[in-house]
Design an enzyme around this catalytic site. Structure first.
Site, mmCIF file in Angstrom:
data_model
loop_
_atom_site.group_PDB
_atom_site.id
_atom_site.type_symbol
_atom_site.label_atom_id
_atom_site.label_comp_id
_atom_site.label_asym_id
_atom_site.label_seq_id
_atom_site.Cartn_x
_atom_site.Cartn_y
_atom_site.Cartn_z
ATOM 1 N N SER B 137 0.832 -1.199 0.000
ATOM 2 C CA SER B 137 0.000 0.000 0.000
ATOM 3 C C SER B 137 0.866 1.249 0.000
ATOM 4 C CB SER B 137 -0.912 -0.003 1.227
ATOM 5 O OG SER B 137 -0.122 -0.038 2.406
ATOM 6 N N ASP B 259 3.539 -12.295 -1.715
ATOM 7 C CA ASP B 259 4.836 -11.612 -1.740
ATOM 8 C C ASP B 259 5.926 -12.559 -2.235
ATOM 9 O OD1 ASP B 259 3.462 -9.486 -0.590
ATOM 10 O OD2 ASP B 259 3.922 -10.164 1.437
#
Lengths: 318, 318
Positions: B137, B259
């Site tokens: 983010s 990730d």
């Protein structure tokens, strides 16, 4: 100067969320971070009262840096001893209805050389101190008699001690002869091994509470002030017994009210206030602290207005 | 070197408690603290794979010091730009049944001069970089086009970019022409404005997912790799379409699996692996990451054993 010993300070983190859903991801609408721990609250209250205060504690790791930085920002005089371990955090989630859920870390393991370094600083600071307040839990690694040793060192220097802790640290500490110990109802119940609240209602069983405070005096405490929440303070001293009750129950944040009481008792001790006045101020400051949203803070207007409403009665010795 | 951009790193604090009782006080039986944020996980995975990595992020306040200290302890090469705001925390409570409740702070407000300072360091580092990964983010204060600008700067330097973010930052970033974007199903659903899971079961609606990935390619992404959890990876590229699926669903900690996939895609890109091999490694690394208890970590044995089980199929272009 009043020395306030805070061996297990904390970084208190609070998240406000509308609702807590277990098992889900929340995005807090408010995030607050402040230095905490009972001793820190006591020191903040004394500082607000205008007392000359010195906070002495153990801080370590990056959380310790955060706590030390925040203490400096509050303008609170402090002499902290560095430790290798990481200062603890407490984490509180408050929902939209005001319900608080707490997660309190235990604190760092403190080594004997680290505590010896603290003790050395503490003994130096005792010269010229007017009183010492020892408040809160002991971090892991310290013996239950750690407070007792600090109280004895204070006695050697002629400095009276106020002790606010629980369990074995309270028992052993009381045996070291502090001027005042300030247990709350939960601590007295733990010491007595039985429930002290009256079975039919909210009011604590006064006779049982009096017996528990008498036991702490028998062990060695010069005076015992039990904080009983809305039922006020019950004091057992060498000069007599008193009950101090605020005019009306205050709703709000009870966290830190006991710390405000401990601060007021130390302040009254240093000012040489007679017991009835000492208790009047302590009960009023406790009530003002409940009305404040954050532990360790209070409004002076609330304090002053609560003062006149406190009823203090001397009681028959039992 | 592979540059990993992590503009909103975090200190991830995890408390283990037997049971959560809302409104009560808990004493955690386990406390864990580690640097987090999606970019940090990507960098850790690349570092574990033996890739030459440079983490670039923004850190501030005492929590930023804690994050930077922990990054150094991991031996992760990093160039962090200091900011005035306080780096965020995430707080996770895990109960005895393994249920996790998360409280994620939003992150600090980043000023334009602070982002300009970061950007200057980033542009310098691009000289000689093999790839850049932009992950997670954006902190408050940064425009939704912040990643797009960093992707454009990379393109000017001839450095391919891998983007893993959500919402407007993903849309605007895709328009800047990154080599790969890696949305998950939730991100594709957000972009499509509709549910992509098939109504009758767990498997996502492949046609709808393919349409959503096609849209990201139409906007500008050179390739799109959608991570679909247990259903594996769906890739839409200029060279064709593939589906890579691990042999068996792995149960465990899904946090960080995306990730690991992003890290593997960047690694495969830099190594020049063909798409089917790139996806095989990405799916295997994602599965190995799910089996590891902590995001950003994996066992090499799990990774190697998962590799042979991944089925990669080239599909008809649609």
């Amino acid at each position: 100067v009043i020395i306030v010993v805070c061996l297990n300070p904390a970084l208190d983190v609070t998240h406000h969320v509308p609702v807590v859903h277990l098992g889900e991801v929340h995005r807090p609408t408010g995030v607050y971070s402040r230095p905490g721990g009972k001793g820190l609250n006591v020191a903040r209250v004394l500082h607000s009262l205008g007392a000359d205060v010195l906070l002495m504690g153990l801080v370590g790791g990056t959380t310790g840096v955060a706590v030390a930085t925040a203490i400096a920002q509050l303008g609170l005089p402090a002499a902290c001893t560095p430790i290798d371990g990481e200062t603890r955090r407490t984490f509180t989630v408050v929902d939209g209805a005001g319900e608080a859920t707490l997660f309190n870390e235990a604190g760092p393991e403190v080594s004997q050389p680290e505590f010896a370094a603290f003790r050395g600083q503490y003994v130096n600071a005792l010269a010229g101190a007017a009183a010492v307040v020892l408040s809160g839990s002991l971090p892991p690694g310290l013996a239950a008699g750690a407070y007792a040793g600090l109280i004895e060192a204070a006695a050697v220097a002629g400095v009276p001690a106020v002790l606010d802790t629980h369990g074995d640290a309270l028992l052993l500490g009381a045996a070291a002869g502090p001027a005042i110990v300030k247990p709350n109802l939960a601590e007295l119940e733990h010491l007595s091994g039985r429930r002290l609240s009256a079975p039919d209602g909210q009011r604590p069983d006064r006779t049982a509470v009096t017996a528990a405070t008498a036991r702490l005096r028998d062990i060695g405490a010069q005076a015992v002030v039990a904080s009983l929440g809305a039922d006020g303070l019950l004091a057992a001293t060498g000069d007599g017994h008193w009950h101090a009750r605020p005019q009306s129950a205050v709703s709000g944040n009870a966290t830190g009210a006991g710390d405000a009481v401990a601060a007021a008792l130390a302040h009254g001790l240093v000012l040489g206030r007679p017991w009835d006045e000492r208790l009047r101020h302590a009960a009023a400051l406790g009530a003002a602290s409940v009305a404040a949203p954050v532990a360790g803070e209070f409004s002076h207007a609330d304090y002053v207005s609560a003062l006149s409403g406190v009823a203090v009665h001397q009681e028959e010795a039992r």
